[in-house]
Design an enzyme around this catalytic site. Structure first.
Site, PDB file in Angstrom:
ATOM      1  N   TRP A   1      -3.513  -2.076  -1.131  1.00 50.08           N
ATOM      2  CA  TRP A   1      -3.531  -3.135  -1.992  1.00 50.08           C
ATOM      3  C   TRP A   1      -3.672  -4.488  -1.039  1.00 50.08           C
ATOM      4  CZ3 TRP A   1      -0.491  -7.909  -2.243  1.00 50.08           C
ATOM      5  CH2 TRP A   1      -0.900  -8.568  -3.476  1.00 50.08           C
TER       6      TRP A   1
ATOM      7  N   ASN B   1       1.560   0.073   5.541  1.00 53.70           N
ATOM      8  CA  ASN B   1       1.881  -0.583   4.363  1.00 53.70           C
ATOM      9  C   ASN B   1       2.744  -1.963   4.827  1.00 53.70           C
ATOM     10  OD1 ASN B   1       3.101  -1.519   1.972  1.00 53.70           O
ATOM     11  ND2 ASN B   1       4.951  -0.468   2.132  1.00 53.70           N
ATOM     12  N   GLY B   2       2.360  -3.189   4.807  1.00 55.54           N
ATOM     13  CA  GLY B   2       3.270  -4.201   5.316  1.00 55.54           C
ATOM     14  C   GLY B   2       2.541  -5.220   5.747  1.00 55.54           C
TER      15      GLY B   2
ATOM     16  N   GLU C   1       6.928 -14.099 -20.963  1.00 56.36           N
ATOM     17  CA  GLU C   1       6.928 -12.809 -20.644  1.00 56.36           C
ATOM     18  C   GLU C   1       5.661 -12.437 -21.322  1.00 56.36           C
ATOM     19  OE1 GLU C   1       7.298 -10.541 -18.646  1.00 56.36           O
ATOM     20  OE2 GLU C   1       6.884  -8.667 -19.661  1.00 56.36           O
TER      21      GLU C   1
ATOM     22  N   CYS D   1       0.749  -0.973   0.065  1.00 53.04           N
ATOM     23  CA  CYS D   1      -0.052   0.076   0.047  1.00 53.04           C
ATOM     24  C   CYS D   1       0.899   1.058  -0.081  1.00 53.04           C
ATOM     25  CB  CYS D   1      -0.882  -0.062   1.347  1.00 53.04           C
ATOM     26  SG  CYS D   1      -1.694  -1.589   1.514  1.00 53.04           S
TER      27      CYS D   1
ATOM     28  N   LYS E   1       2.050 -10.909 -20.144  1.00 51.36           N
ATOM     29  CA  LYS E   1       1.489  -9.947 -20.447  1.00 51.36           C
ATOM     30  C   LYS E   1      -0.127 -10.222 -20.844  1.00 51.36           C
ATOM     31  CE  LYS E   1       3.512  -7.218 -19.296  1.00 51.36           C
ATOM     32  NZ  LYS E   1       4.771  -7.586 -18.772  1.00 51.36           N
TER      33      LYS E   1
ATOM     34  N   HIS F   1       5.917 -34.165 -24.087  1.00 53.99           N
ATOM     35  CA  HIS F   1       6.030 -34.934 -22.641  1.00 53.99           C
ATOM     36  C   HIS F   1       4.670 -34.806 -21.833  1.00 53.99           C
ATOM     37  CE1 HIS F   1      10.245 -36.025 -23.664  1.00 53.99           C
ATOM     38  NE2 HIS F   1      10.229 -34.958 -24.036  1.00 53.99           N
TER      39      HIS F   1
ATOM     40  N   ARG G   1       1.139   1.651  -6.113  1.00 52.14           N
ATOM     41  CA  ARG G   1       1.264   0.894  -4.952  1.00 52.14           C
ATOM     42  C   ARG G   1       0.071  -0.004  -4.697  1.00 52.14           C
ATOM     43  NH1 ARG G   1       6.394   2.460  -2.522  1.00 52.14           N
ATOM     44  NH2 ARG G   1       5.905   1.092  -0.707  1.00 52.14           N
TER      45      ARG G   1
ATOM     46  N   LYS H   1       1.485  -1.779  -9.121  1.00 47.19           N
ATOM     47  CA  LYS H   1       2.677  -1.529  -9.694  1.00 47.19           C
ATOM     48  C   LYS H   1       4.000  -1.948  -9.200  1.00 47.19           C
ATOM     49  CE  LYS H   1       5.192  -0.074 -13.174  1.00 47.19           C
ATOM     50  NZ  LYS H   1       5.259  -1.076 -14.495  1.00 47.19           N
TER      51      LYS H   1
ATOM     52  N   GLU I   1      -2.317 -10.844 -17.317  1.00 44.41           N
ATOM     53  CA  GLU I   1      -2.423  -9.467 -16.705  1.00 44.41           C
ATOM     54  C   GLU I   1      -3.298  -8.514 -17.091  1.00 44.41           C
ATOM     55  OE1 GLU I   1       1.103  -7.662 -15.012  1.00 44.41           O
ATOM     56  OE2 GLU I   1       2.154  -7.955 -17.080  1.00 44.41           O
TER      57      GLU I   1
HETATM   58  C1  F6R Z   1       4.535  -7.567 -14.838  1.00 45.28           C
HETATM   59  C2  F6R Z   1       5.280  -6.876 -13.818  1.00 45.28           C
HETATM   60  C3  F6R Z   1       5.684  -7.568 -12.667  1.00 45.28           C
HETATM   61  C4  F6R Z   1       7.061  -6.987 -12.056  1.00 45.28           C
HETATM   62  C5  F6R Z   1       7.406  -7.549 -10.753  1.00 45.28           C
HETATM   63  C6  F6R Z   1       8.611  -7.007 -10.354  1.00 45.28           C
HETATM   64  O1  F6R Z   1       4.350  -6.870 -16.164  1.00 45.28           O
HETATM   65  O2  F6R Z   1       5.499  -5.761 -14.063  1.00 45.28           O
HETATM   66  O3  F6R Z   1       5.733  -8.987 -12.905  1.00 45.28           O
HETATM   67  O4  F6R Z   1       7.872  -7.079 -13.241  1.00 45.28           O
HETATM   68  O5  F6R Z   1       6.349  -7.292  -9.923  1.00 45.28           O
HETATM   69  O6  F6R Z   1       8.864  -5.834 -10.172  1.00 45.28           O
HETATM   70  P1  F6R Z   1      10.061  -4.869 -10.089  1.00 45.28           P
HETATM   71  O7  F6R Z   1      10.641  -5.045 -11.951  1.00 45.28           O
HETATM   72  O8  F6R Z   1       9.782  -3.565  -9.819  1.00 45.28           O
HETATM   73  O9  F6R Z   1      10.967  -5.367  -9.187  1.00 45.28           O
END
Ligand code: F6R
Length: 614
Positions: free
Chosen positions: A76, A102-103, A486, A2, A490, A509, A27, A609, A493
């Site tokens: 969050w 936050n925590g 990756e 958060c 994308k 397999h 956050r 994020k 998410e």
């Molecule tokens: C996906 C994404 C997350 C971050 C992950 C690590 O699009 O953004 O998977 O890559 O939470 O975040 P950072 O890079 O800030 O440590």
């Protein structure tokens, strides 16, 4: 993960608190809240609402409250669903103490049990509410803040950062930090507090990053800082030069789209920046050229997209500088056996530099005296401060939750670093190092041009068609396998479409049983002729079972092009940079599918994020 924000000073606090929260909404955005001390009668007032910050803003417009001391929160959800009831601030029984947090309080079950037995009544499912009741308990014993806080932190377990307003101390914001970040901005007759200094960037330059296991009493006139045992700590004030620019969407529908388009520039900026630090790089990384020369192992660690970048980079370091790489997942690392090796280095990859899993791993490795390096996009981040050294990517601020330009600049920086190490080890020449920089710029060009080439057909035809599928399979081989991971992330998410990813050779397999006409199979090719031939055989296996194939193929790969139902043709680049060249188009395709489905692309459900809890 958060965010907490606070203000005490000559101004009303609400405007700053809401602006600070909006800067930190990355956050978390499950709910938001505000508390302040009413300047007329020193009463503690609050407002909170479920959902994004704009709901709180609307509520406060309808029912305004404000004061010269105020705190706020965006959430969050960790403990308890996202609801008005679970939104912060939380209170003690008498509603005289408010807490935003936050925590995670790890011993919250035991504490709640004890507090309930002692007569406290709880109104939410959160662990945060325990702090408020426990603080009430400590304050009733000690009758003053300092003693009560020493007592309080002695009873809490976990990783936490909280700020609190207490009605009986109306001029003070209380800050407590263990593991999770908190900082104080020192202005002229005013103080700003926040989880991330971005909240007050541009408003003051003097910042105190609270040390681990400390608490602070922040008033308009000054700051008192203490260790958890109550002994005073000196205030280490740092001058920082971080500004806040309004990052608008500049005509794009979403930040994600804007950031996809910014990648070419971000890659250029990263290459130019690294080129300019060429000879200073080891000092920046906190190592010597000699240590680099003697490296036997490189450890790469990260979470999510950053882990995928590390996985792709494993191929760079092992191929270009011939050093074995151990790849670690941030979320697993501390719970697996660790064998600290001599002549090794530990590179933590993190866009934000705040990801708790990765940060805790850095802290653990620091204890073994192995060089740690934060490869991050944020120069003011906790990871950069705590690691022994750093490599900075130059993506610029990334706002959309789904990482795009941070990923491509991580790949860029890691590719460059692999060449720089190879140069140090005399495996390549200065001209080859320059050549690698050129190769990155060529890949950046391809990344952008391929989006333009396919944009219209994706928007008009392909996105509407594939938005109808409920699941997809992703395949790759060698470095295109982590790229497939990756790509699938994308899609999951932002479009909420289920995706499973396999190294293509693994299909037979087991997962081959999943192939049917209703599950598109997305294949990311490779330029290496042997890997390509093997991949082709796997694609034939899919085709023979009636699979529907979407191929990201390189120019001239006619057999693959012939087998696929839909083809994206990518101009050839240096083989190891294939994933970088495909990045823009892949992101754009899934962005368009998510848009077709009308998803909240920049802030997908359940995500934030920056993941600052373990
Ligand atoms: C996906 C994404 C997350 C971050 C992950 C690590 O699009 O953004 O998977 O890559 O939470 O975040 P950072 O890079 O800030 O440590």
């Amino acid at each position: 993960m958060c965010s907490v924000v606070g203000y005490v000073g000559a101004d009303y606090s609400r405007k700053f608190v809401l602006e600070g929260l909006s800067r930190l909404e990355y956050r978390g955005y499950d709910s938001a809240g505000f508390a302040c001390i009413d300047p007329d009668d020193n009463r503690l007032m609050y407002a909170k609402s479920e959902g994004k910050l704009r709901s709180l803003v609307a509520l406060l417009e309808k029912e305004p409250i404000d004061g010269f001391v105020g705190i706020g929160h965006t959430r969050w959800a960790t403990h308890g669903v996202s609801s008005q009831q679970n939104a912060h601030p939380h209170f003690d029984c008498e509603k005289l103490i408010s807490v935003v947090h936050n925590g995670i309080i790890e011993n919250h079950h035991v504490l709640k049990h004890e507090l309930e037995a002692a007569g406290h009544t709880f109104h939410s499912e959160t662990d945060t509410e325990i702090i408020a009741h426990l603080f009430e308990d400590s304050l009733s014993t000690y009758n003053e803040l300092h003693g009560a806080l020493v007592d309080l932190v002695g009873r809490l377990q976990g990783a936490y950062a909280f700020i609190s307003l207490v009605q009986n101390y109306p001029d003070t914001i209380i800050l407590v930090r263990k593991r999770s970040p908190l900082c104080i901005g020192i202005g002229q007759g005013e103080m700003f507090v926040a989880s991330d200094m971005l909240a007050f960037a541009g408003k003051c330059r003097n910042v105190v990053f609270m040390p681990d296991e400390s608490f602070a009493l922040v008033r308009k006139s000054g700051v008192e800082l203490y260790r958890f045992d109550g002994t005073p700590l000196p205030l280490l004030v740092q001058e920082v030069d971080v500004t806040w620019d309004m990052y608008e969407k500049q005509g794009h529908d979403h930040y994600m789209l804007k950031e996809i388009y910014e990648q070419k520039t971000a890659i250029h900026n990263t290459v130019n920046f690294l080129h300019s630090v060429k000879d200073r790089i080891w000092a920046d990384m906190g190592v010597t050229g000699e240590q680099i020369f003697q490296l036997d192992t490189i450890n790469l660690i990260g979470c999510g997209t950053s882990w995928h970048a590390g996985y792709i980079a494993k191929f760079f370091f092992e191929t270009i500088c011939m050093i074995p790489v151990q790849l670690h997942l941030g979320s697993e690392f501390r719970y697996l056996p660790f064998f600290p090796a001599k002549n090794s280095i530990f590179i933590a990859i993190s866009q934000s530099g705040e990801t708790a899993n990765t940060l805790e791993a850095v802290r653990m490795v620091n204890e073994f005296n192995i060089p740690t390096v934060a490869l991050t996009n944020v120069s003011s981040s906790t990871m950069l401060r705590e690691a022994g050294g750093f490599v900075l990517t130059q993506a610029g601020r990334e706002i959309a939750v789904a990482s795009t330009k941070a990923f491509s600049t991580q790949i860029t920086a890691l590719y460059w670093l692999a060449h720089r190490i190879a140069y140090e080890k005399k495996i390549i020449t200065a001209a080859q190092l320059e050549g690698a920089q050129e190769d990155l710029l060529i890949a950046a060009e391809v990344l952008e041009n391929t989006i333009e080439n396919y944009k219209l057909s994706i928007i008009k035809e392909l996105a509407p068609r594939y938005a109808r599928y409920g699941k997809m399979i992703f395949l790759g081989r060698h470095s295109s396998y982590p790229f497939a991971l990756e790509a699938a992330l994308k899609l999951k998410e932002i479009a909420y479409i289920f995706a499973a990813t396999y190294p293509a050779g693994e299909l037979k397999h087991g997962p081959l049983a999943l192939i049917d006409a209703d599950t598109p199979v997305i294949i990311f090719s490779h330029q290496d002729p042997i890997i390509y031939q093997k991949l082709l055989a796997n694609v034939q296996e899919v085709k023979a079972r009636g699979g529907h194939i979407i191929a990201f193929a390189f120019e001239g790969q006619y057999e693959l092009i012939g087998l696929a139902d839909v083809v994206f043709e990518i101009p050839r680049v240096k083989p190891l940079l294939g994933p970088l060249a495909m990045t823009g188009l892949m992101q754009f395709f899934f962005y368009a599918i998510a848009k077709e489905l009308d998803r909240p692309i920049d802030k997908p459900r359940n995500l934030a994020k920056s993941v600052t809890v373990e």
